[in-house]
Scaffold this active site. Sequence first.
Site, PDB file in Angstrom:
ATOM      1  N   SER A  84       0.932  -1.293   0.006  1.00  0.00           N
ATOM      2  CA  SER A  84       0.088  -0.089   0.040  1.00  0.00           C
ATOM      3  C   SER A  84       0.924   1.288  -0.044  1.00  0.00           C
ATOM      4  O   SER A  84       2.235   1.183   0.588  1.00  0.00           O
ATOM      5  CB  SER A  84      -0.872  -0.081   1.176  1.00  0.00           C
ATOM      6  N   ASP A  85       0.285   2.454  -0.691  1.00  0.00           N
ATOM      7  CA  ASP A  85       0.901   3.555  -0.242  1.00  0.00           C
ATOM      8  C   ASP A  85       0.829   3.779   1.278  1.00  0.00           C
ATOM      9  O   ASP A  85      -0.134   3.118   1.760  1.00  0.00           O
ATOM     10  CB  ASP A  85       0.160   4.776  -1.322  1.00  0.00           C
ATOM     11  N   TRP A  86       1.512   4.937   1.799  1.00  0.00           N
ATOM     12  CA  TRP A  86       1.518   5.015   3.320  1.00  0.00           C
ATOM     13  C   TRP A  86       0.262   5.504   3.753  1.00  0.00           C
ATOM     14  O   TRP A  86      -0.297   6.766   3.580  1.00  0.00           O
ATOM     15  CB  TRP A  86       2.649   5.792   3.563  1.00  0.00           C
TER      16      TRP A  86
END
Length: 643
Positions: free
Chosen positions: A290-292
């Site tokens: 995932s992106d952060w």
Amino acid sequence: LFCKPKECCIKISFNQPTMLFVDVNGLARLRCRFLLLLIAIGTVGILVIEATQSLPWKDKTLDPEERAKALLMHMSLDEKLAMVRGVVGPYVGNVFANERLGIPALNLNDGPEGFRDDMHPGTTTCWPSGLTIAATWDRDAMHQWGEAMGKEFYGKGANVQLGPGLCVARVPLNGRNFEYISGEDPFLGYALVQPVIQGIQSQGVIANAKHYVQNNQETNRGGVSANVDERTRFEIYYPPFEGAVEADVGSFMCSYNKIHNIYSCGNNQTLNTDLKVRLNPQGKRFWVMSDWGATHSTSIQQGLDQEMPIGVFFGSPLETALTNKSISLDVLDNSVLNILTPMFRIGLFESNNTNSITNNVTSVQHNQLARNLSAKSHVLLKNNGLLPLSKDIKSIGVFGRQGRDFVISHGWGSGGVLCPYVISPFDGIVAKLVEHAGKDANVEVYANHTCVGTQCVYYEHGLDLQKAQELAKKVDVALVFVGETSSEGIDRIKLELSAKQGNLIEVVAAAASETAVIASVPGASLSNWRTSVDAILVNFLPGQEIGNAAADVLFGDVNPSGRLPLTLPNIDNEIGFTERQYPGLGNASEAYYDEKLLVGYRWYDAKGVTPAYPFGHGLSYTTFHYSDLKILGMNVSATITNT
């Protein structure tokens, strides 16, 4: 063994598979040496066989997926869970090492155009941006860029580079367009991403293709739903990511936005069906992180393999789901295999990277490469014969704060790198004159000008237009340097240069005998002043060597060979986006891709509109003659001669 006096007595104990203990009793040590040697040779063979049998994933004769499966069989549930969620550590993303099984740590770090290290500024190279390198249209240059970045990541102890960025530039105002190597064309991204990934991964660092998918605006990026039909996804937005699959990329990053009101990091259609199957017919293993903070559910069944930066949904909620069997253990095992397989394939288990994030990984070689790549990325938009500058020119005026006092060289956010230094255009031009004159040249430095022998370079920041006008009248040539930047998290407000910079160009061009504009911009930009000047160069966001690279091109030591990776329009929103298309209805919550395939130059072609400068445009100092054009079926050939 019991030993008689003066006998060679050897005690061998296999307390652990990889440890050998030898005790020698008696006084006859010399007589024992030969026997010890024979036993040692045999023991090594025994140990290798025993280690391979007990740790089969160490067997290099197996392919990476077989090694990953062998390792998975020895992992406990807690050890598997540790692989699919991040923890707090020294890097942007961290998965701690498993000492029991010898699994190396995953050290993930920004970004797509160099190692971002805000805690140790100046210890990494500030490379030209992704869009800038894309302007080379040069696979070899892309590979050199990726390889050099990978080397610096490895030197910092990282083994996952969070890049390259691949999103197609649908929205000219997108604040992150400077990061993306696709420009506005899916095939350009498909072709250029492959050598970048191969370069990064050749250094024992896993590349990360991002942001998958439809991350085409920063306005409400965490809530907007990109509503785009299937054909458009596959023909416009997927090809760069398909190229990443074909290049054997180790990982992908899903984006913040939604697709048809389902978050990207929990979207079964785009992750499981499209990315892992339809774009991946060979069934290669890679993992999706995932992106952060972009995880919104325990979406491991929907195709998300790893939650970053910490385990919120992939923490206790995932453990509970595995316990009550609402999520099968096979699903977790599959995600772990997706992570372990590229780790084996790219050599993380064998590399033993003990480098520290505090290391300074800059080098003279990388400084020179940054200069070369930046020079190759210059796009010559217009030239009425002014360029290249004569080496005998007597006076040069450098105008604009971008020329010396406030030099924009890179963008901001996770794609930004704090430069170890920045060569200003003024300093680069002076250095070029010294280079031409020789090391014994007489150099005189004053507050606002420097002379090298009889050649002088003058500087005027342009805040006082009258002073700029007066200097423009005095010099042989006026070089106006202008710049804009952009950032992750916010879209640009307009494509036009600031009013002060635009006015400066007009005033200088009206007063000077000859004027060139050199523009450093994060993407598409307007040039309402273009008819007033004699030459225009665009170098996008050129990195720390901006001044030297510009001087190389201005004086003809490097022939400009860059091509525009996106269209430069005549006016803002020339493509006529409605609010429904961008930023989206309901306070940018629903963005409809009603233009479908008509992205960038496709819109201009379909509508018959002539842009200021089209996609692919780029002049040269060289002239060519074309002859013998032949078209045979799908093959086109011609003879091209330098004239």
